[in-house]
Design an enzyme around this catalytic site. Structure first.
Site, mmCIF file in Angstrom:
data_model
loop_
_atom_site.group_PDB
_atom_site.id
_atom_site.type_symbol
_atom_site.label_atom_id
_atom_site.label_comp_id
_atom_site.label_asym_id
_atom_site.label_seq_id
_atom_site.Cartn_x
_atom_site.Cartn_y
_atom_site.Cartn_z
ATOM 1 N N TYR A 95 1.194 -1.033 -0.049
ATOM 2 C CA TYR A 95 0.161 -0.292 0.374
ATOM 3 C C TYR A 95 1.108 0.975 -0.455
ATOM 4 C CZ TYR A 95 -2.466 3.720 1.460
ATOM 5 O OH TYR A 95 -2.608 4.870 1.656
ATOM 6 N N ARG B 118 -9.080 10.790 12.125
ATOM 7 C CA ARG B 118 -9.166 11.057 10.906
ATOM 8 C C ARG B 118 -10.608 11.535 9.670
ATOM 9 N NH1 ARG B 118 -5.840 11.188 7.444
ATOM 10 N NH2 ARG B 118 -5.966 9.249 6.675
ATOM 11 N N GLU C 120 -4.523 16.164 5.879
ATOM 12 C CA GLU C 120 -3.425 14.408 4.598
ATOM 13 C C GLU C 120 -3.973 15.756 2.923
ATOM 14 O OE1 GLU C 120 -5.467 11.597 3.996
ATOM 15 O OE2 GLU C 120 -3.310 10.762 2.635
ATOM 16 N N TRP D 178 -6.755 -5.163 3.743
ATOM 17 C CA TRP D 178 -6.253 -4.244 2.854
ATOM 18 C C TRP D 178 -5.738 -3.318 3.363
ATOM 19 C CZ3 TRP D 178 -7.265 0.505 -0.088
ATOM 20 C CH2 TRP D 178 -5.507 0.326 -1.428
HETATM 21 O O1 LIG Z 1 -4.579 8.389 2.484
HETATM 22 C C1 LIG Z 1 -4.850 7.316 2.737
HETATM 23 O O2 LIG Z 1 -4.490 6.824 4.440
HETATM 24 C C2 LIG Z 1 -5.544 6.760 2.944
HETATM 25 O O3 LIG Z 1 -5.321 5.160 3.531
HETATM 26 C C3 LIG Z 1 -5.871 6.137 1.595
HETATM 27 C C4 LIG Z 1 -6.934 4.972 1.115
HETATM 28 O O4 LIG Z 1 -6.481 3.848 1.375
HETATM 29 C C5 LIG Z 1 -7.594 5.474 -0.301
HETATM 30 O O5 LIG Z 1 -8.299 7.014 0.574
HETATM 31 C C6 LIG Z 1 -8.602 4.683 -0.255
HETATM 32 O O6 LIG Z 1 -9.479 4.873 -1.115
HETATM 33 MG MG LIG Z 2 -4.705 6.594 5.683
#
Ligand SMILES: O=C(O)C(=O)C[C@H](O)[C@H](O)CO
Ligand SMILES: [Mg+2]
Length: 402
Positions: free
Chosen positions: A159, A283, A339, A402
């Protein structure tokens, strides 16, 4: 004043976005983001088939009453589809109210609490040296806070690591892509990355890391502990948070600050986490957590328990969500960070906006409303394309988070 019409606009300038536009009898319109990555059309149907008929004829100025009507009135409370739909209505109504008042939205919320919204960018690399280099690139761009994600030796993909460094989109398949995950390899590697980052750049830049729900609580505790010498701003989503009490275990073992909540959609998802001070940053964001009206409730509750905001801002949240979030962040007293993954130029062209990046901050403009519009003609050029988020399997084939 009355709502006369509403419509849902779906567009895919590189990735899918769902936008609700509300019309009034005074000619003022407002828009709200309703994007739910990988499940977009469920929110389109929820809005078109079930919500819009109930909006026509209502007074758009009664934001709270409409929120309660949609939340309590549907009987089936909460959930990402319901709350994204409510968020879109709520955001569009705040946009309308601020336009009617001829004010940027942050003024209606209570005015500025700061001069700019500190944002964090997404540095990532396929290996340690590329990730270190990428973090340097973000420092050079002026970011004061940077998330670092890296490919892990022995794992084909993970990821947060993209080919195109700037515009990461994980929903990459017409069917879900399958990734393979090894906790052992990840836990062995990650502290070495942060050791190198601190050795290279010192302790000035805020560094964060997203575990993306992949560890058990005791593994998360171990990671938090091993990252302590590198003083992270936060460790995000270190374990799935359906069972909020799990965070007690992590908290007992580490002083690495914890952030959770991008997939939360209501105050109930974080009640225990906040009340017991099991996290440091919440968040939740405008689009997935019921709009400004509900996010404000979460933030006020969090403030009582020394929890600060760190709104989700990945690229699957449209510029409409980002604009609304920036106004919210300009006001919210217990602000932490926002973010900011940059949208592509194609997306920015579909959603003209007045916010700008300056010295590590995003700054909303002073246009009345939330300052983001949609170019409907351009949006039409990009029809919806089915796209799924990946799934994750352990090396033995077991399905994992995931
Ligand atoms: O930006 C983040 O911290 C994420 O974890 C993004 C995610 O995987 C994303 O928004 C999934 O759609
Ligand atoms: Mg995230």
């Amino acid at each position: 004043m009355k709502i006369t019409d509403a419509k849902v606009i779906v567009t895919c300038p590189g990735r899918n976005f769902v936008t609700l536009k509300i019309y009034t009898d005074q000619g003022v319109t407002g828009i709200g983001d309703a994007t739910l990555n990988g499940r977009e059309l469920s929110v389109v149907s929820y809005l078109t088939d079930h919500v819009i008929p109930c909006l026509i004829g209502r007074d758009p100025r009664q934001i709270e009453d409409i929120w309660q009507y949609l939340y309590r009135g549907c009987y089936w409370r909460r959930g990402p589809v319901t709350m994204s739909a409510i968020a879109a209505v709520d955001t569009a109504l705040w946009d309308i109210k601020a336009k009617m008042a001829n004010m940027p939205l942050y003024q209606l919320l209570g005015g500025k609490s700061r001069e700019g919204v500190m944002v964090y960018g997404h540095a990532n690399g396929t290996d340690l040296s590329e990730t270190v280099e990428e973090v340097g690139r973000y420092i050079d761009m002026g970011y004061k806070a940077i998330r670092a994600q890296s490919g892990v030796p022995g794992m084909a993909s993970t990821y947060g690591v993209s080919n195109d460094k700037m515009y990461y989109e994980p929903a990459d398949g017409n069917l879900p892509t399958e990734n393979v995950w090894s906790t052992t390899k990840y836990l062995d590697y990650t502290p070495t990355l942060f050791a190198k980052l601190r050795e290279t750049y010192g302790f000035d830049p805020h560094l964060m890391h997203d575990v993306h729900h992949r560890l058990t609580p005791i593994e998360a505790a171990r990671l938090g502990k091993s990252l302590e010498p590198y003083r992270l701003f936060w460790m995000e989503d270190s374990t799935p948070a359906e069972n909020q009490a799990n965070f007690r275990l992590i908290r007992q073992h580490t002083v690495t600050p914890l952030a959770v909540g991008e997939i939360f959609n209501s105050i109930w998802d974080c009640k225990q986490l906040i009340e017991e001070q099991l996290i440091d940053y919440i968040r939740a964001t405008v689009v997935h957590a019921g709009g400004i009206t509900h996010l404000r409730r979460i933030a006020d509750f969090a403030a009582l328990h020394n929890v600060r905001t760190g709104c989700h801002g990945a690229t699957d949240l449209s510029p409409v969500c980002m604009g609304a979030s920036l106004h919210f962040n300009m006001w919210v007293p217990n602000f932490g960070v926002q973010e900011y993954m940059r949208h592509t130029p194609e997306t920015d062209a579909v959603f003209p906006h007045d916010y700008r990046f300056e010295n590590g901050n995003l700054i909303p403009g002073d246009t009345p409303g939330h300052g983001v519009d949609i170019d409907e003609k351009l949006a039409e050029k990009y029809p919806y394309q089915r796209a799924y988020l990946p799934v994750n399997r352990l090396e033995d084939g077991t399905l994992w988070h995931w």
